[in-house]
Design an enzyme around this catalytic site. Structure first.
Site, PDB file in Angstrom:
ATOM      1  N   GLU A 171      14.554   9.537 -10.929  1.00 20.08           N
ATOM      2  CA  GLU A 171      12.719   9.275 -10.763  1.00 20.08           C
ATOM      3  C   GLU A 171      11.432   9.518  -9.744  1.00 20.08           C
ATOM      4  O   GLU A 171      10.487   9.254 -10.440  1.00 20.08           O
ATOM      5  CB  GLU A 171      12.717   7.349 -11.513  1.00 20.08           C
ATOM      6  CG  GLU A 171      12.646   6.316 -10.137  1.00 20.08           C
ATOM      7  CD  GLU A 171      14.049   5.844  -9.763  1.00 20.08           C
ATOM      8  OE1 GLU A 171      14.036   5.116  -9.143  1.00 20.08           O
ATOM      9  OE2 GLU A 171      14.767   6.516  -9.455  1.00 20.08           O
TER      10      GLU A 171
ATOM     11  N   ASP B 297       6.811   8.681  -7.430  1.00 15.47           N
ATOM     12  CA  ASP B 297       7.756   7.837  -8.225  1.00 15.47           C
ATOM     13  C   ASP B 297       7.856   6.778  -9.021  1.00 15.47           C
ATOM     14  O   ASP B 297       6.959   6.333  -9.256  1.00 15.47           O
ATOM     15  CB  ASP B 297       8.346   7.141  -7.487  1.00 15.47           C
ATOM     16  CG  ASP B 297       9.999   6.534  -6.838  1.00 15.47           C
ATOM     17  OD1 ASP B 297      10.639   6.881  -7.020  1.00 15.47           O
ATOM     18  OD2 ASP B 297       9.651   5.267  -7.401  1.00 15.47           O
ATOM     19  N   ILE B 298       8.735   6.647 -10.194  1.00 10.12           N
ATOM     20  CA  ILE B 298       7.818   5.416 -11.243  1.00 10.12           C
ATOM     21  C   ILE B 298       8.239   3.935 -10.805  1.00 10.12           C
ATOM     22  O   ILE B 298       9.775   4.018 -10.194  1.00 10.12           O
ATOM     23  CB  ILE B 298       8.701   5.731 -12.330  1.00 10.12           C
ATOM     24  CG1 ILE B 298       9.144   7.477 -13.314  1.00 10.12           C
ATOM     25  CG2 ILE B 298       9.077   4.624 -12.996  1.00 10.12           C
ATOM     26  CD1 ILE B 298       9.731   7.480 -14.336  1.00 10.12           C
TER      27      ILE B 298
ATOM     28  N   ASN C 299      16.293   1.099 -17.421  1.00 11.76           N
ATOM     29  CA  ASN C 299      17.034   1.464 -17.683  1.00 11.76           C
ATOM     30  C   ASN C 299      17.728   0.484 -17.893  1.00 11.76           C
ATOM     31  O   ASN C 299      18.662  -0.040 -19.212  1.00 11.76           O
ATOM     32  CB  ASN C 299      17.640   2.495 -16.574  1.00 11.76           C
ATOM     33  CG  ASN C 299      17.932   3.418 -15.864  1.00 11.76           C
ATOM     34  OD1 ASN C 299      17.880   4.447 -17.171  1.00 11.76           O
ATOM     35  ND2 ASN C 299      17.216   4.315 -15.024  1.00 11.76           N
TER      36      ASN C 299
ATOM     37  N   ASP D   5      16.218   8.866 -19.879  1.00  9.90           N
ATOM     38  CA  ASP D   5      16.244   9.732 -20.045  1.00  9.90           C
ATOM     39  C   ASP D   5      15.039  10.224 -20.615  1.00  9.90           C
ATOM     40  O   ASP D   5      14.357  10.999 -19.896  1.00  9.90           O
ATOM     41  CB  ASP D   5      17.436  10.026 -20.335  1.00  9.90           C
ATOM     42  CG  ASP D   5      18.578  10.172 -19.921  1.00  9.90           C
ATOM     43  OD1 ASP D   5      18.419   9.884 -18.188  1.00  9.90           O
ATOM     44  OD2 ASP D   5      19.441   9.920 -20.010  1.00  9.90           O
TER      45      ASP D   5
END
Length: 326
Positions: free
Chosen positions: A246, A203-204, A211, A220
């Protein structure tokens, strides 16, 4: 007729060598809009257009006589209401109590409009060739070749659609659907052969900030670049997939808990040290889990998710195996 064949999800008729229907199943009757007594004893030409009758007599029956089978034969049948439905027909000829019987299986085809138009054009060409007897055989050979080509294109299109259904549209890696199928396959292999495997849930960190700061198009772009990096860092047998948002998941075949954690730590460093196109720096948190006898498809994912949550709690940009917290 056996009950399973009677209720089979494909159409079925059994005919004699003259083409008269001996048996029919419920699916075929439903598709065609007939009652059983309206079909049994009738010639299969009842359901055919003039062009398709010609195909049956010039290709289907000669082929079944010569090879005792016909595979992937494209044909249109006409329902009781006059509607034309495209089918793929597979057939087999065999002897039953001294008489030849031909079993025919019908599978409905889902066509694109352009293919239907092209096939209608081919049928019109065939009708014209039929009216002109001197050129009929020459024209039919060309039409048969074109129909075979179109059938191959349709089959290739179906294979491509299957590939697309298993691919994440944004990142072009495997999607959640493909991951679920791969997970089931590895669990089945573990049950039969005892082949150990592990999962990494990636997971980022602070992806919302990416964003909010750079915009969703930049976000993206980061997802696409991360997908490529994960795929590049993993081995050829490892399966990288995007679960959504993500979050990514990696299946590691033949990998125990210790090896899985080492690979996770390696990924942490690779992501942190990568040259990102949009942002200056990116990190990920990783949760690892290894399948055991007590696990199921649900529990191994839950374990990886709990380990990921603990990695987030520990300050992010790190990896935790569920065994460390379980």
């Amino acid at each position: 007729m056996e009950e399973r064949l009677k209720e089979a999800p494909c159409g079925f008729i059994s005919i004699d060598e003259n083409g008269c229907v001996l048996e029919v199943n419920n699916r075929f009757l439903t598709w065609m809009g007939y009652e059983e007594d309206e079909v049994v004893g009738k010639h299969m030409e009842t359901f055919l257009t003039r062009v398709n009758r010609m195909f049956i007599h010039t290709y289907f029956f000669p082929t079944i006589q010569l090879h005792n089978s016909v595979e992937e034969f494209y044909i249109n049948l006409t329902t009781a209401a006059g509607e034309s439905i495209p089918f793929l027909l597979n057939a087999r000829r065999y002897m039953q109590e001294g008489l030849a019987v031909i079993d025919c299986m019908f599978i409905q085809m889902k066509q694109r409009i352009d293919y239907e138009l092209e096939l209608r054009s081919l049928q019109k060409t065939t009708e014209k060739a039929y009216q002109d007897r001197e050129e009929a055989f020459v024209q039919l050979e060309k039409v048969y070749a074109e129909i075979a080509r179109k059938q191959n294109e349709i089959l290739e299109m179906n294979n491509e659609l299957l590939k697309l259904s298993n691919t994440d549209k944004l990142t072009n890696i495997s999607n959640r659907r493909f991951f679920q199928e791969e997970l089931e396959r590895h669990i089945d292999r573990y049950t039969k052969e005892g082949s150990v495997f592990s999962l990494l849930m990636v997971d980022i960190d602070h992806f919302k900030k990416v964003n909010d700061t750079y915009g969703h198009l930049a976000g993206d772009s980061v997802l696409v670049q991360l997908a490529g990096l994960l795929t590049q860092e993993m081995g050829p047998d490892d399966r990288v997939a995007r679960l959504g948002g993500e979050e990514f998941v990696i299946i590691l075949p033949e990998t125990n808990a210790e090896e899985a954690l080492k690979l996770a730590v390696k990924l942490n460093k690779a992501v942190e040290n990568a040259n990102w196109e949009i942002i200056d720096r990116l990190t990920v948190s990783i949760g690892a889990s290894t399948f055991s006898e007590s696990d199921t498809e649900v529990t191994i994912l839950n374990c990886a998710d709990l380990a990921l949550y603990r990695a987030k709690e520990n300050g992010r940009n790190c990896s935790i195996h569920y065994q460390e917290i379980g």
